[in-house]
Design a protein around this motif. Structure first.
Motif, PDB file in Angstrom:
ATOM      1  N   TYR A  62       0.850  -1.173   0.000  1.00 44.33           N
ATOM      2  CA  TYR A  62       0.000   0.000   0.000  1.00 44.33           C
ATOM      3  C   TYR A  62       0.891   1.229   0.000  1.00 44.33           C
ATOM      4  CZ  TYR A  62      -4.102   2.817   1.303  1.00 44.33           C
ATOM      5  OH  TYR A  62      -5.142   3.710   1.340  1.00 44.33           O
ATOM      6  N   LEU A  64       0.999   5.312  -0.756  1.00 36.81           N
ATOM      7  CA  LEU A  64       0.130   6.474  -0.964  1.00 36.81           C
ATOM      8  C   LEU A  64       0.608   7.352  -2.117  1.00 36.81           C
ATOM      9  CD1 LEU A  64      -1.197   8.223   2.250  1.00 36.81           C
ATOM     10  CD2 LEU A  64      -2.421   6.893   0.541  1.00 36.81           C
ATOM     11  N   ILE A 271       9.440   3.731  11.578  1.00 34.39           N
ATOM     12  CA  ILE A 271       8.041   3.598  11.144  1.00 34.39           C
ATOM     13  C   ILE A 271       7.529   4.926  10.590  1.00 34.39           C
ATOM     14  CG2 ILE A 271       5.664   3.175  11.940  1.00 34.39           C
ATOM     15  CD1 ILE A 271       6.875   1.229  14.018  1.00 34.39           C
ATOM     16  N   TYR A 272       7.865   6.014  11.284  1.00 36.73           N
ATOM     17  CA  TYR A 272       7.429   7.333  10.834  1.00 36.73           C
ATOM     18  C   TYR A 272       7.976   7.644   9.447  1.00 36.73           C
ATOM     19  CZ  TYR A 272       7.367  12.378  10.334  1.00 36.73           C
ATOM     20  OH  TYR A 272       7.197  13.642   9.830  1.00 36.73           O
ATOM     21  N   ALA A 275       6.327   5.420   6.786  1.00 35.00           N
ATOM     22  CA  ALA A 275       4.918   5.717   6.516  1.00 35.00           C
ATOM     23  C   ALA A 275       4.731   7.110   5.935  1.00 35.00           C
ATOM     24  CB  ALA A 275       4.100   5.563   7.802  1.00 35.00           C
ATOM     25  N   PHE A 276       5.384   8.112   6.521  1.00 32.83           N
ATOM     26  CA  PHE A 276       5.012   9.477   6.166  1.00 32.83           C
ATOM     27  C   PHE A 276       6.040  10.207   5.317  1.00 32.83           C
ATOM     28  CE2 PHE A 276       2.645   8.415  10.031  1.00 32.83           C
ATOM     29  CZ  PHE A 276       1.362   8.512   9.508  1.00 32.83           C
ATOM     30  N   MET A 279       5.802   7.132   2.316  1.00 34.53           N
ATOM     31  CA  MET A 279       4.375   6.856   2.110  1.00 34.53           C
ATOM     32  C   MET A 279       4.107   5.375   1.881  1.00 34.53           C
ATOM     33  SD  MET A 279       2.483   9.482   2.432  1.00 34.53           S
ATOM     34  CE  MET A 279       2.857  11.150   2.908  1.00 34.53           C
ATOM     35  N   MET A 281       2.695   2.645   3.371  1.00 26.17           N
ATOM     36  CA  MET A 281       1.841   2.355   4.515  1.00 26.17           C
ATOM     37  C   MET A 281       1.842   0.878   4.915  1.00 26.17           C
ATOM     38  SD  MET A 281       0.798   5.221   5.400  1.00 26.17           S
ATOM     39  CE  MET A 281       0.623   6.892   4.864  1.00 26.17           C
ATOM     40  N   ALA A 284       5.191  -0.048   6.612  1.00 32.00           N
ATOM     41  CA  ALA A 284       5.280   0.589   7.923  1.00 32.00           C
ATOM     42  C   ALA A 284       4.337  -0.072   8.923  1.00 32.00           C
ATOM     43  CB  ALA A 284       4.970   2.084   7.808  1.00 32.00           C
ATOM     44  N   SER A 285       3.132  -0.448   8.466  1.00 30.13           N
ATOM     45  CA  SER A 285       2.184  -1.103   9.369  1.00 30.13           C
ATOM     46  C   SER A 285       2.718  -2.446   9.843  1.00 30.13           C
ATOM     47  CB  SER A 285       0.839  -1.320   8.676  1.00 30.13           C
ATOM     48  OG  SER A 285       0.188  -0.101   8.514  1.00 30.13           O
TER      49      SER A 285
ATOM     50  N   GLU B 126       1.325   3.743  18.015  1.00 32.96           N
ATOM     51  CA  GLU B 126       2.130   3.645  16.794  1.00 32.96           C
ATOM     52  C   GLU B 126       1.481   2.731  15.763  1.00 32.96           C
ATOM     53  OE1 GLU B 126       3.238   3.565  19.877  1.00 32.96           O
ATOM     54  OE2 GLU B 126       4.291   5.478  19.816  1.00 32.96           O
ATOM     55  N   VAL B 127       0.700   1.751  16.231  1.00 27.51           N
ATOM     56  CA  VAL B 127       0.080   0.806  15.297  1.00 27.51           C
ATOM     57  C   VAL B 127      -1.139   1.433  14.617  1.00 27.51           C
ATOM     58  CG1 VAL B 127      -1.051  -1.438  15.086  1.00 27.51           C
ATOM     59  CG2 VAL B 127       0.900  -1.175  16.598  1.00 27.51           C
ATOM     60  N   MET B 129      -1.803   4.615  14.288  1.00 26.02           N
ATOM     61  CA  MET B 129      -1.558   5.940  13.725  1.00 26.02           C
ATOM     62  C   MET B 129      -1.747   5.970  12.208  1.00 26.02           C
ATOM     63  SD  MET B 129       1.923   8.076  14.219  1.00 26.02           S
ATOM     64  CE  MET B 129       2.922   6.961  13.237  1.00 26.02           C
ATOM     65  N   ILE B 130      -1.227   4.954  11.524  1.00 23.16           N
ATOM     66  CA  ILE B 130      -1.300   4.942  10.066  1.00 23.16           C
ATOM     67  C   ILE B 130      -2.748   4.835   9.569  1.00 23.16           C
ATOM     68  CG2 ILE B 130      -0.640   3.632   8.003  1.00 23.16           C
ATOM     69  CD1 ILE B 130       2.033   3.041   9.556  1.00 23.16           C
ATOM     70  N   PRO B 131      -3.526   3.827  10.026  1.00 19.38           N
ATOM     71  CA  PRO B 131      -4.931   3.789   9.584  1.00 19.38           C
ATOM     72  C   PRO B 131      -5.738   4.999  10.060  1.00 19.38           C
ATOM     73  CG  PRO B 131      -4.415   1.903  10.990  1.00 19.38           C
ATOM     74  CD  PRO B 131      -3.157   2.633  10.788  1.00 19.38           C
ATOM     75  N   TYR B 133      -4.617   7.981  10.221  1.00 14.94           N
ATOM     76  CA  TYR B 133      -4.248   8.997   9.245  1.00 14.94           C
ATOM     77  C   TYR B 133      -5.028   8.806   7.940  1.00 14.94           C
ATOM     78  CZ  TYR B 133      -1.234  11.175   5.689  1.00 14.94           C
ATOM     79  OH  TYR B 133      -0.762  11.894   4.631  1.00 14.94           O
ATOM     80  N   LEU B 134      -5.132   7.552   7.489  1.00 19.70           N
ATOM     81  CA  LEU B 134      -5.882   7.264   6.267  1.00 19.70           C
ATOM     82  C   LEU B 134      -7.361   7.610   6.452  1.00 19.70           C
ATOM     83  CD1 LEU B 134      -4.256   3.826   5.356  1.00 19.70           C
ATOM     84  CD2 LEU B 134      -3.805   6.047   4.299  1.00 19.70           C
ATOM     85  N   LEU B 216       3.320  14.258  17.544  1.00 15.88           N
ATOM     86  CA  LEU B 216       3.364  13.381  16.374  1.00 15.88           C
ATOM     87  C   LEU B 216       2.095  13.475  15.524  1.00 15.88           C
ATOM     88  CD1 LEU B 216       4.749  11.211  14.728  1.00 15.88           C
ATOM     89  CD2 LEU B 216       4.169   9.536  16.450  1.00 15.88           C
ATOM     90  N   VAL B 220       1.558  15.001  11.610  1.00 16.82           N
ATOM     91  CA  VAL B 220       1.129  14.166  10.488  1.00 16.82           C
ATOM     92  C   VAL B 220      -0.113  14.725   9.796  1.00 16.82           C
ATOM     93  CG1 VAL B 220       0.184  11.893   9.964  1.00 16.82           C
ATOM     94  CG2 VAL B 220       2.176  12.072  11.415  1.00 16.82           C
TER      95      VAL B 220
END
Lengths: 312, 281
Positions: A62, A64, A271-272, A275-276, A279, A281, A284-285, B126-127, B129-131, B133-134, B216, B220
């Motif tokens: 995934y 972005l 991870i940051y 992911a960011f 991108m 995802m 990183a997940s 941390e787990v 955070m990504i979803p 954000y989505l 954080l 983001v």
């Protein structure tokens, strides 16, 4: 009467539970669900749903930026296993935790012992030691970054003035993490001092008096009385410190951005970035889930260790 | 007291004072340097009294951060204050309602629901955070204050803390209210809330500080310069080239000194929160 008959009816199903659940007041039940609803809704939408989705995303490619996502099975996890940068960042987090956990716990306990007795002015010391807890991590990191500065920073000016070798905490990969460790201990020790203080206050004075009568000196009292009775408090402090230490991010992001030469890139920083910045995802997940597994495992092991200790 | 004891006491006081000075030094240095001119900050690189006191105190750094249109510092402060106040108010309401129901009301599936709530404590930020954000992106909330507010309202630590506090309120008082014909909502704000004021202050203070410090998540979800919160804005101050230390330190001072002030006034409640719940804020 109505309630009683309900209770009798329910008895058929399950004897004990049935009678109890039969007496729920309708209005009360409705009020309770109404009161819980907002919190539950927010919990489901912003915590449980993302948690499930995180697991699904970790099984996808995934990205972005390209906007593409395709099923990947366990590929992300497999790839992580051979990803040197991932392992290195995990290593940095463990190094950080391995230094901070014992050091910070000892300092916090030491401070708690110092400010434990009540005498005039002790409140000022407690407040001062606790003050850094109230300073935000972002600001604490900013201040330390400037203090550590090689050319103009206060630390090196003082070290030079005292004729000591300068310490270059931000650009020397060998010691950069130590700079972050000092900053984190400064920031957090007051919090755990308060926790230890509460633990110390729970120990009855009579035990110390008894130890004193038996001829135990201060050192012996500490080893024989204080330490064993602080076991639960210590367990709490160590477990919380471990969880926090393995997830350290803000000071790293602000002081060094993971540098120099990636020497301070912790797992959450990794991870940051993945992911960011990239991108990515899915990848990183997967990394975040591995971190989750590790933290959970360590917490369970720590709980076991401390529990058996208490029992014997 | 014999000599040995006085000696020990003096030694201990000296030790405590030295530690206190070391602990307070970074904060003192921040405040002191924010009143220095740019030139002065870099001028003194030898040990001497000038190193520790501003020679020509100035407010220029403060003027500069509040008048720079490209970095509207007053706006950052207002943004952060707004978000923190709304999250604190909404959080106190939502969390105390849930805690009241769990602590005092009888209803089916209570245990199951409580376990569901508590199980969320295991999930590290941390787990999700990504979803999250989505999800914010899909809701169209990027760069909006509600992205900073809504996901932060429910706080299971807070609920847990309040449950422990509410449990002490005798059920008889609530029943008496029922007899007088009051609904549960009325009982909640006429009887329960007034009895829980200290706990609510503690929780409110912790929520506010958490929000004020939050880094954080705003980093983001907020990319629009003028909507940024103060902590992230400060960190972007120093990533610019040619940073002025004086300005950075004026910014950190003005965003932390009011918080330190609030803490000094209400520290009893904050410390109580730590010891009462045995749980980190």
């Amino acid at each position: 009467m109505n309630l009683l008959s309900l209770g009798v009816l329910r008895k058929r199903g399950s004897f004990v539970k049935g009678f109890k659940s039969g007496v729920y007041d309708k209005q009360e039940t409705r009020a309770a669900f109404l009161f819980i609803m907002p919190a539950l809704l927010l919990l489901v939408v912003f915590i449980f749903y993302p948690m499930t989705r995180a697991l699904l995303i970790s099984l996808e490619n995934y990205n972005l930026i390209s906007g593409s996502s395709s099923p990947a099975g366990l590929d992300n996890y497999k790839q992580l296993m051979s990803d040197g940068v991932f392992w290195a960042s995990l290593g940095h987090s463990f190094y950080f935790a391995a230094v901070v956990i014992p050091l910070q716990t000892m300092i916090a306990l030491g401070l708690a012992l110092l400010v434990r007795r009540t005498f005039r002015g002790v409140g000022i010391f407690r407040t001062v030691y606790f003050l850094p807890v109230v300073v935000s991590f972002a600001i604490a990191s900013t201040i330390f970054k400037l203090i550590y500065n090689k050319d103009y920073g206060m630390l090196n000016v003082i070290l030079k003035g005292l004729g000591l070798p300068v310490a270059d905490f931000l650009s020397n990969p060998d010691i950069a993490m130590i700079g972050i460790i000092i900053l984190c201990i400064w920031k957090a020790m007051g919090f755990f001092m308060i926790v230890f203080l509460a633990g110390l206050n729970n120990i009855p004075d009579s035990l110390y008096e008894a130890a004193h009568v038996d001829g135990a000196g201060p050192v012996q009292q500490f080893i024989r009385v204080t330490l064993p009775l602080l076991k639960r408090t210590t367990a709490f402090v160590v477990i919380i410190t471990t969880m926090d230490a393995l997830k350290i991010f803000v000071p790293v992001y602000i002081t060094t951005s993971g540098g120099p030469a990636q020497s301070t890139s912790t797992i959450v920083h990794y991870i940051y970035e993945t992911a960011f910045k990239q991108m990515n995802m899915g990848y990183a997940s997967a990394a975040a889930f591995i971190l989750f597994g590790i933290v959970l495992l360590i917490s369970v092991v720590q709980l076991r260790i401390f529990r058996t200790d208490v029992e014997y | 007291m014999d000599k040995r004891h006085t000696g020990l006491f003096v030694l201990r006081m000296v030790m405590m004072t030295v530690i206190a000075l070391l602990v307070i030094f970074p904060v003192y240095w921040m405040i002191m340097s924010s009143f220095r001119t740019q030139e002065e900050i870099f001028k003194y690189s030898k040990l001497g009294w000038e190193l520790f006191f501003p020679v020509q105190p100035t407010l220029d750094n403060y003027k500069a951060i509040f008048t720079d249109p490209s970095k509207p510092f007053g706006r950052y402060m207002a943004n952060t204050l707004f978000v923190a106040v709304v999250v604190t108010a909404a959080g106190l309401l939502v969390n105390s309602l849930a805690a009241f129901a769990f602590a005092k009301l009888r209803f089916p599936f209570k245990k199951v629901l409580l376990v569901v709530f508590l199980s969320s404590l295991v999930i590290p930020y941390e787990v999700i955070m990504i979803p999250q954000y989505l999800l914010i992106g899909e809701l169209g909330w990027m760069n909006m204050y509600k992205a900073l507010i809504v996901p932060q309202i429910v706080w299971v630590f807070g609920i847990f803390m309040l449950i422990q506090f509410f449990t002490d309120i005798p059920r008889d008082i609530l029943e008496a209210g029922r007899m007088d014909g009051a609904g549960w909502m009325r009982i909640y704000y006429k009887i329960v809330l007034p009895a829980a004021v200290p706990a609510l202050i503690t929780l409110g203070l912790m929520t506010f500080l958490n929000q004020w410090d939050s880094f954080l998540w705003p980093l983001v979800v907020i990319n629009e310069e003028k909507k940024q919160v103060v902590q992230v804005a400060i960190s972007s101050f120093q990533s610019l080239r040619n940073i002025s230390w004086g300005k950075v330190l004026a910014a950190t001072t003005i965003s932390s000194v009011p918080i330190l002030g609030i803490f000094l006034i209400l520290q009893k409640y904050y410390v109580q929160g730590i010891t009462m719940s045995g749980v980190k804020g």
